[in-house]
Design an enzyme around this catalytic site. Structure first.
Site, PDB file in Angstrom:
ATOM      1  N   HIS A 428      62.199 -45.518  34.786  1.00 17.51           N
ATOM      2  CA  HIS A 428      60.903 -44.883  34.607  1.00 17.51           C
ATOM      3  C   HIS A 428      59.967 -45.166  35.780  1.00 17.51           C
ATOM      4  CE1 HIS A 428      56.680 -44.813  33.297  1.00 17.51           C
ATOM      5  NE2 HIS A 428      57.056 -43.701  32.690  1.00 17.51           N
ATOM      6  N   CYS A 759      74.732 -44.476  75.259  1.00 20.98           N
ATOM      7  CA  CYS A 759      74.177 -45.014  74.018  1.00 20.98           C
ATOM      8  C   CYS A 759      73.358 -46.272  74.280  1.00 20.98           C
ATOM      9  CB  CYS A 759      75.281 -45.311  73.004  1.00 20.98           C
ATOM     10  SG  CYS A 759      76.471 -46.553  73.561  1.00 20.98           S
TER      11      CYS A 759
END
Length: 812
Positions: A428, A759
């Protein structure tokens, strides 16, 4: 006589209703009927049942004169005045519970219940509220009305029906409608009566057909815990969480890309006690350490979720991500779907607008749990032990509670953030926080003890799957980008990705895939254990390390399998996030001192004077000291590519000093089932040693491409230890010697028809360095996510300038 033939029936069986009947039976029952009618033939199993219609509810109100009572009590209501709202709601509910059901309605409900009971004994049923305005795309009514489980016998059934009618006027439901200006007269209540699935003897939970935190559409997320499903929905337990990748699942692969075993501290079961129907009992530790579902069951639920999503999407004419509740019957072992409704938060996100939050610096961690949303919030902590203290909460505070339920919603909308001890991503607190757009950390276990009233805290959900509560108000940045205005240049712009938990969110950035997936991060943060410590546990002598290994590998009789599974899942999360684009995984590149820092690692690593230039990268993979550990890495890659179907995954060899070493590594990989060229497997090599440049043509004969590691290349070209602060000013990737070598290897790779990218850190830090690479024709730049957009624009500008220059040259 069929009830469905009557113009305004009190009872309709699920098989006689569908999505077009929301006005008659509410969203929940209409959806159940749709699945029973349309999806049973496709294997989706739904428990049988019937609906007490909205017409029956209205007849009940009319007979008792309750319409006027409700209208009178709700006139002039102020949703912000919680005390007044509580008084009005109580009066309405008492009036409803005191009224008698119409005799014809009671008789028809009892008769239908008898038809549902196949034997002489009355069966146990779930009695669920189904509002006629619930589960609409713009208003999630989930959890606003009541559900009653293990209801048995006629009297109990009729009492539960009346209580469901009354639950349309709980304080939270009245507040929800009033705050959203939904007229009560426009909402009626139907009641679903459904055969109980004996999940009290097995497990239950929820499933979403998208990632609830990022809106990533290609996964099914399944939460699972033992016992009846209310425990998961209410956030009473920290459930298991499984992610299944839809594209390869649909092609027949076993695409479970992540499994996180939750605490599952308690289970909700039947209670034979007087006046009670269910109760919570503790789960034994050994059972808590196991998955609540088998892999086959996870895959079966994920396939059903895909079937349901596709059906609802076809009906709507557009994709409809779904929020699904499921249960497993402990007597028969069968799985069932007990609810399905459209997901109402992430599916409505503005797809082209990306908002990212980033802390400028981290502070002292007070608590951590599962992150909900990607935002950061801060304020004074307000620790509330019970709903009785809601009046103490002030706007802008951080709500800290054991768990929440719909009674907490009036104050949640005032909160800067929410932190709970219990609950998973579908509890919830998580669902409402998403709907309200506030960050939440759920399942933080000790939050109500660790945080103090009035303490200034920062709640960060911007660091992947784990959410952190930090001491104090930390400085953070918010970046908002319209992705619709960004176009990719010709040069491939890829990303460096380390944390699998951030991969789904990062996939929304403009990109051509992942040029560097860092395996070290996955091993150090997810696996945590040295692979050889799992293969040779007898050599681990440290008692603390042994205890940690036992804790991490609980549930695994085959301890090395823990390493393979956990590493494979981390790899798979990144590969799935960017599928079908290339994801290049660099195999482990720890230095010996870093390997020794893993749990159990000290027993297996030599002490080196200069680990940066020692036993690292390719040299480890075929060496007797680590060969068996490398075999586990290969098994993990094979699992992600083979079993999960992520063929977009490529691999890259770091710190490969010689061509002969490269050949030995390829042979070792082949021995472990990873054969270059087989099943589309490409193998790249890092270009980070001068020998890689000097012998580039020969390296190109055995590898599919290069990725320049500018950090190590700069270190070795300039002779600078990049870990040394003293000579740090000399370290500069823009040095002419470094740039000449990079230009040389780009030419060599192009001449041999091999792909080449970078990279290393340099293009992320220096836009002018990125421009230099583009000018020399590099195929791809792999960038850190925080610099991607800035560098992308610099690359696009460089390409435009080169095009103009070439056009001018051609014209002259």
């Amino acid at each position: 006589m069929s009830f469905a033939m009557e113009p305004h029936p009190y009872i309709l069986w699920f098989k006689d209703v569908g999505l077009s009947d929301i006005g008659a039976v509410g969203g929940k029952n209409a959806s159940l009927g749709e699945m029973v009618r349309e999806l049973s033939a496709k294997g989706v199993r739904v428990p049988d049942g019937f609906a007490i219609t909205a017409h029956a509810y209205r007849a009940f109100l009319k007979q008792g004169g309750l319409d006027a009572v409700i209208e009178d009590h709700l006139r002039g209501i102020n949703p912000g005045d919680t005390d007044d709202l509580e008084r009005r709601g109580h009066a309405i509910r008492e009036a409803i519970l005191a009224a008698e059901l119409p005799k014809e309605l009671a008789a028809e409900a009892v008769e239908a219940y008898g038809r549902l009971s196949v034997g002489p004994e009355p069966i146990d049923v779930a009695v669920r509220s189904s509002a006629t305005a619930e589960d609409l795309p713009d208003a999630s009514f989930a959890g606003q009305q009541e559900t009653y489980l293990n209801v048995r016998g006629r009297a109990a059934l009729l009492d539960s029906v009346r209580r469901c009618f009354a639950s349309l006027f709980t304080d939270r439901a009245i507040h929800y409608r009033a705050s959203r200006k939904i007229p009560t007269a426009e909402v009626a209540l139907s009641v679903g009566v459904q055969r109980m699935v004996r999940s009290d003897l097995a497990s239950s939970g929820v499933a979403f057909t998208l990632d609830t935190e990022t809106g990533f559409r290609d996964v099914v997320i399944i939460n699972a815990a033992y016992g009846l499903g209310e425990s998961v929905v209410q956030g009473a337990v920290n459930p298991d969480e499984y992610r299944v990748f839809k594209p390869t699942l649909k092609r027949g692969f076993r695409a479970i890309v992540q499994k996180v075993v939750g605490g599952k501290e308690q289970r909700m079961i039947y209670d034979a006690g007087a006046g009670k129907t269910v109760k919570n009992v503790p789960v034994p530790p050994a059972e808590r350490a196991r998955q609540a579902l088998s892999d086959d069951e996870i895959l079966a639920l994920a396939r059903w979720a895909c079937v349901i999503e596709e059906h609802y999407g076809a009906k709507a004419g557009h994709p409809v991500p779904m929020d699904i509740e499921w249960a497993k019957d402990g007597r028969t072992g069968e799985l069932f779907i007990v609810q399905a409704r459209p997901e109402t938060v992430e599916s409505r996100r503005q797809a082209n607008i990306m908002e990212t939050y980033a802390l400028k610096s981290r502070g002292r961690v007070l608590a951590s749990g599962r992150s909900v949303g990607g935002k950061i919030g801060q304020g004074r902590a307000r620790v509330l032990r019970s709903v009785k203290f809601l009046h103490e909460f002030q706007e802008g505070e951080v709500l800290v509670a054991d768990k929440t339920d719909p009674d907490w919603e009036p104050i949640m909308k005032k909160a800067a953030a929410v932190v709970t001890n219990r609950g998973g991503r579908t509890c919830h607190a998580a669902i409402v926080s998403r709907e309200l757009g506030i960050p939440a950390v759920v399942g933080a276990e000790t939050a109500t003890e660790a945080l103090k009233d009035g303490q200034e805290v920062t709640v960060s959900c911007a660091e992947g799957e784990t959410g952190f509560v930090y001491e104090g108000r930390l400085v953070f940045d918010v970046t908002r980008v319209d992705l619709g205005s960004v176009s990719l240049p010709r040069t491939k712009i890829m990303m460096n990705v380390a944390n699998p938990g951030e991969a789904f969110a990062l996939s929304f950035l403009p990109n051509a895939g992942v040029g560097l997936a860092r395996e070290e991060f996955i091993i150090s943060n997810w696996v945590k254990v040295h692979p050889l410590a799992l293969l040779h546990p007898d050599q681990v002598t440290d008692a603390a390390d042994k205890a940690k290994i036992a804790e991490l590998t609980a549930g695994y009789s085959d301890k090395p399998r823990y390493f393979v599974d956990t590493l494979a899942q981390g790899i798979a999360m990144i590969a799935a996030a960017f599928y079908p684009k290339d994801v290049i995984l660099r195999l482990s590149d720890f230095k010996t001192n870093e390997y020794a820092g893993l749990i159990g690692g000290a027993a297996f690593e030599p002490k080196e004077e200069n680990p940066m230039l020692g036993f690292r990268g390719a040299s480890r993979y075929y060496h007797p000291r680590y060969r068996d550990g490398f075999a586990l890495e290969c098994r993990a890659v094979r699992l992600a590519r083979g079993e999960m179907g992520l063929k977009n995954l490529k691999v890259m060899i770091p710190f490969c000093r010689t061509v002969e070493e490269g050949e030995r590594v390829l042979a070792e990989m082949a021995k472990n089932g990873l054969v270059r060229g087989e099943d589309g497997l490409e193998v790249y090599v890092m270009c980070e040693i001068p020998s890689n440049v000097i012998l580039a043509e020969r390296f190109a004969e055995i590898f599919d491409g290069f990725s320049i590691g500018s950090n190590d290349l700069t270190q070795l070209v300039l002779g600078v230890d990049r870990d040394s602060e003293i000579v740090a000013p000399v370290f500069d990737e823009r040095n002419e010697a470094v740039k000449r070598l990079i230009a040389q290897v780009i030419r060599a790779a192009k001449a041999k028809g091999r792909k080449i990218g970078i990279c290393g850190q340099a293009p992320s830090d220096y836009p002018e360095f990125a421009q230099f690479l583009v000018e020399h024709g590099i195929d791809s730049l792999s960038l850190n996510p925080d610099s991607l957009l800035k560098t992308l624009m610099a690359v696009a500008e460089t390409e435009r300038r080169l095009l103009t220059r070439r056009a001018a040259g051609a014209a002259s």
